[in-house]
Design a protein around this motif. Structure first.
Motif, PDB file in Angstrom:
ATOM      1  N   LYS A  39     -36.598   1.248 -47.624  1.00 22.21           N
ATOM      2  CA  LYS A  39     -35.180   0.887 -47.506  1.00 22.21           C
ATOM      3  C   LYS A  39     -35.020  -0.403 -46.712  1.00 22.21           C
TER       4      LYS A  39
ATOM      5  N   ARG B  21     -41.037  10.419 -45.077  1.00 21.08           N
ATOM      6  CA  ARG B  21     -39.837   9.878 -44.438  1.00 21.08           C
ATOM      7  C   ARG B  21     -40.068   8.481 -43.877  1.00 21.08           C
TER       8      ARG B  21
ATOM      9  N   LEU C 159     -43.171   7.905 -55.414  1.00 18.81           N
ATOM     10  CA  LEU C 159     -42.766   7.142 -54.235  1.00 18.81           C
ATOM     11  C   LEU C 159     -43.856   6.136 -53.852  1.00 18.81           C
TER      12      LEU C 159
ATOM     13  N   ILE D 161     -40.094   6.103 -46.891  1.00 21.09           N
ATOM     14  CA  ILE D 161     -38.749   5.846 -47.419  1.00 21.09           C
ATOM     15  C   ILE D 161     -37.987   4.902 -46.504  1.00 21.09           C
TER      16      ILE D 161
END
Length: 247
Positions: free
Chosen positions: A234, A227, A108, A230
């Motif tokens: 996005k 989180r 990630l 991410i």
């Protein structure tokens, strides 16, 4: 009318309590517990450095994946089953677990670096800021004030697990994924407060296991960081798609 007046008076008085002097007021925390907190947060910082090293190792050798996940779980279980008096061994296991966890998050982080390195810095800074603010709020609040949230947060984690289980069987959707993402972020931010107060309360009762407490806070930090990262990735991807459509 008197009820409304008393309500607003209580609100204004609570605001007045948040002065510079109140931020330095740790009288409800004994010196022993204060020293314990220093050890916990120092160990947490070392664990975060270990996680950064693990992520760097993934960038070099591409080691992050299922094996590092299993290694993280194995080191964590080994740490929790090791007696507290074996301090050096437990610290070493914590650093190993943190390093493997960093390698697990490595893919990630690699994606964020390839897309825009500033996203990674912003995500870490936002997580550190949230962690510092909510931890300070838990320390300055009355003892055991937020512990009642533990049951609600545990129920929230159960909901997340059931949603993940259902999406694995029946297939997921973009809306369900976004709900899990934001709901999970809210849950683990809440755990920052609850775990901090629970750590302080346990220390007052004589539980000075700083390694275990640092592990708990490290887990909360990584969960929130992943989180936030991410969500930012996005949003960055959506913005890039919008720019391409305009061009």
């Amino acid at each position: 009318m008197d009820a409304f007046t008393s309500f607003f008076d209580s609100q204004s008085s609570s605001r007045n309590r948040w002065t510079y002097d109140s931020l330095k007021n740790f009288r409800q925390i004994s010196p022993v517990v204060q020293n314990h907190l220093k050890l916990v947060y120092l160990t947490l910082c070392c664990a975060l450095v270990g996680a950064a090293a693990g992520a760097y190792l993934h960038l070099i050798w591409n080691i992050g994946g299922l094996l590092t996940t299993l290694a993280t779980v194995g080191c964590t279980i080994w740490l929790l089953s090791t007696p507290p008096y074996e301090e050096k061994k437990r610290v070493s296991l914590l650093m190993a677990a943190a390093t493997f966890q960093g390698a697990t998050v490595g893919p990630l982080i690699d994606l964020a670096i390839n897309m825009n390195p500033s996203i990674l810095i912003s995500a870490f800074g936002g997580t550190a800021l949230a962690f510092g603010c909510f931890s300070a709020a838990a320390m300055l609040a009355k003892r055991r004030e937020f512990l009642y949230l533990g049951g609600l947060l545990s129920s929230g984690v159960s909901i997340l697990l059931w949603l993940r289980f259902a999406s694995a069987i029946f297939g997921g959707s973009a809306s369900l994924f976004e709900f899990e993402l934001y709901f999970g972020l809210m849950i683990f931010v809440g755990y920052m407060v609850v775990d901090t107060q629970e750590m302080i309360e346990r220390a007052h009762l004589g539980d000075l296991d700083y390694v275990k407490h640092a592990l708990t806070l490290f887990t909360d930090f990584i969960a929130v960081f992943v989180r936030i990262l991410i969500i930012m990735l996005k949003n960055a991807d959506k913005n890039e798609k919008k720019k391409k459509r305009r061009d």
